[in-house]
Design a protein around this motif. Structure first.
Motif, PDB file in Angstrom:
ATOM      1  N   SER A   1       0.799  -1.600  -0.038  1.00 52.82           N
ATOM      2  CA  SER A   1       0.077  -0.032   0.156  1.00 52.82           C
ATOM      3  C   SER A   1       1.178   1.391  -0.048  1.00 52.82           C
ATOM      4  N   ILE A   2       2.239   0.996   0.408  1.00 54.62           N
ATOM      5  CA  ILE A   2       2.867   2.695   0.881  1.00 54.62           C
ATOM      6  C   ILE A   2       3.402   2.570  -0.790  1.00 54.62           C
ATOM      7  N   GLU A   3       3.833   1.462  -1.420  1.00 51.02           N
ATOM      8  CA  GLU A   3       4.468   1.575  -2.629  1.00 51.02           C
ATOM      9  C   GLU A   3       3.429   1.932  -3.517  1.00 51.02           C
ATOM     10  N   MET A   4       2.192   1.711  -3.469  1.00 45.12           N
ATOM     11  CA  MET A   4       0.973   2.191  -4.720  1.00 45.12           C
ATOM     12  C   MET A   4       0.194   3.676  -3.940  1.00 45.12           C
ATOM     13  N   ALA A   5       0.431   4.441  -3.493  1.00 48.03           N
ATOM     14  CA  ALA A   5      -0.097   5.312  -2.516  1.00 48.03           C
ATOM     15  C   ALA A   5       1.416   6.248  -3.244  1.00 48.03           C
ATOM     16  N   VAL A   6       2.443   6.232  -2.998  1.00 47.34           N
ATOM     17  CA  VAL A   6       3.235   7.278  -3.530  1.00 47.34           C
ATOM     18  C   VAL A   6       3.276   7.428  -4.919  1.00 47.34           C
TER      19      VAL A   6
END
Ligand SMILES: [Mg+2]
Length: 121
Positions: free
Chosen positions: A37-42
């Protein structure tokens, strides 16, 4: 249309929430772990993140705190979407930094309205 990132380690929950929002015209992205989720949000810069709480490796709380501390994602509201409904949970989660609290299981007839209300803030 608003971009929503849904995060849940349970793929049935993930698909149900995604299907409901897509049918109502939201642009939906999904992640099955806090790390993803962190990779995608960035990369994708969603307008809102709907975050499960109980996930292996990285909890939703940990992932929210990472998003909140990263200048690339700190502007994105993160709502917790959880079956955790003990007395005091909502207040505790909001105090820990989530922007809103939504209960699972979701109500498919009302879920899009709840999400739209969060976007209006
Ligand atoms: Mg879970």
């Amino acid at each position: 249309m608003a971009k929503i990132l849904i995060v849940d380690d349970n793929l049935l929950n993930l698909e149900l929430a995604a299907d409901v929002l897509e049918l109502d015209g939201f642009e939906v992205m999904t992640a099955s772990s806090g790390r993803q989720s962190i990779e995608m949000a960035v990369q994708m810069q969603p307008d809102l993140v709907l975050m499960d709480l109980r996930m292996p490796e990285m909890s939703g709380l940990e992932a929210m705190l990472v998003l909140d501390a990263n200048a690339a994602t700190s502007h994105i509201p993160v709502a917790v979407l959880t079956a955790s409904a003990m007395k005091g949970d909502e207040e505790r989660l909001l105090n820990s930094g989530f922007s809103a609290y939504l209960q699972k299981p979701i109500d498919p007839s009302n879920f899009s309205n709840q999400v739209a209300a969060l976007l209006e803030g």
